[in-house]
Design an enzyme around this catalytic site. Structure first.
Site, PDB file in Angstrom:
ATOM      1  N   HIS A   1       0.846  -1.196   0.000  1.00 48.87           N
ATOM      2  CA  HIS A   1       0.000   0.000   0.000  1.00 48.87           C
ATOM      3  C   HIS A   1       0.882   1.247   0.000  1.00 48.87           C
ATOM      4  O   HIS A   1       1.787   1.372   0.834  1.00 48.87           O
ATOM      5  CB  HIS A   1      -0.904  -0.008   1.237  1.00 48.87           C
ATOM      6  CG  HIS A   1      -1.696   1.248   1.381  1.00 48.87           C
ATOM      7  ND1 HIS A   1      -1.486   2.130   2.411  1.00 48.87           N
ATOM      8  CD2 HIS A   1      -2.669   1.789   0.611  1.00 48.87           C
ATOM      9  CE1 HIS A   1      -2.315   3.156   2.279  1.00 48.87           C
ATOM     10  NE2 HIS A   1      -3.045   2.964   1.194  1.00 48.87           N
ATOM     11  N   SER A   2       0.642   2.153  -0.937  1.00 46.37           N
ATOM     12  CA  SER A   2       1.329   3.437  -1.023  1.00 46.37           C
ATOM     13  C   SER A   2       2.849   3.223  -1.056  1.00 46.37           C
ATOM     14  O   SER A   2       3.349   2.577  -1.962  1.00 46.37           O
ATOM     15  CB  SER A   2       0.879   4.332   0.132  1.00 46.37           C
ATOM     16  OG  SER A   2       1.326   5.653  -0.047  1.00 46.37           O
ATOM     17  N   TYR A   3       3.588   3.750  -0.077  1.00 46.03           N
ATOM     18  CA  TYR A   3       5.034   3.551  -0.011  1.00 46.03           C
ATOM     19  C   TYR A   3       5.384   2.065  -0.050  1.00 46.03           C
ATOM     20  O   TYR A   3       6.408   1.674  -0.620  1.00 46.03           O
ATOM     21  CB  TYR A   3       5.580   4.189   1.271  1.00 46.03           C
ATOM     22  CG  TYR A   3       7.039   3.918   1.549  1.00 46.03           C
ATOM     23  CD1 TYR A   3       8.029   4.560   0.818  1.00 46.03           C
ATOM     24  CD2 TYR A   3       7.420   3.041   2.562  1.00 46.03           C
ATOM     25  CE1 TYR A   3       9.372   4.322   1.087  1.00 46.03           C
ATOM     26  CE2 TYR A   3       8.750   2.797   2.833  1.00 46.03           C
ATOM     27  CZ  TYR A   3       9.725   3.435   2.089  1.00 46.03           C
ATOM     28  OH  TYR A   3      11.050   3.201   2.356  1.00 46.03           O
ATOM     29  N   GLY A   4       4.506   1.239   0.487  1.00 46.20           N
ATOM     30  CA  GLY A   4       4.718  -0.204   0.443  1.00 46.20           C
ATOM     31  C   GLY A   4       4.816  -0.734  -0.979  1.00 46.20           C
ATOM     32  O   GLY A   4       5.455  -1.752  -1.234  1.00 46.20           O
ATOM     33  N   GLY A   5       4.183  -0.042  -1.933  1.00 49.97           N
ATOM     34  CA  GLY A   5       4.290  -0.424  -3.332  1.00 49.97           C
ATOM     35  C   GLY A   5       5.698  -0.271  -3.866  1.00 49.97           C
ATOM     36  O   GLY A   5       6.167  -1.093  -4.662  1.00 49.97           O
TER      37      GLY A   5
END
Length: 97
Positions: free
Chosen positions: A73-77
């Site tokens: 998710h978000s930065y996790g991408g």
């Protein structure tokens, strides 16, 4: 059933995925919600992308996980893209949320 590793956004922890993990587990899946380096209690807030990627690589490798659906998710991408570059042989699919 599938094995999911759910990677949180910046400034969050794996705990944010617990409700989602509960639903997936109820459906019979194996689900992990690690907290990346730099976001754990007491971690330095100067942790960079390389350390975040490495912490997820280590998490998956230490548990000998394979055929993983890796969700970011978000930065996790950004993080899961780096993880895939390092251990693609352990992953089935990347999901960008």
């Amino acid at each position: 059933m599938s094995t999911y590793v759910l990677i949180h956004a910046a400034w969050h922890t794996g705990e944010h995925y617990w409700p989602t993990a509960s639903l997936l587990r109820a459906a019979g899946h194996h689900v992990f919600t690690p907290t990346m380096s730099g976001n754990r209690l007491g971690d330095q807030k100067t942790t960079g992308l390389a350390e975040s990627i490495e912490s997820v690589v280590e998490f998956i490798s230490e548990r000998n996980l394979g055929d993983v659906v890796l969700v970011g998710h978000s930065y996790g991408g950004i993080v899961i893209t780096g993880v895939a570059d390092r251990i693609a042989h352990r992953l089935r699919r990347l999901v960008y949320l």
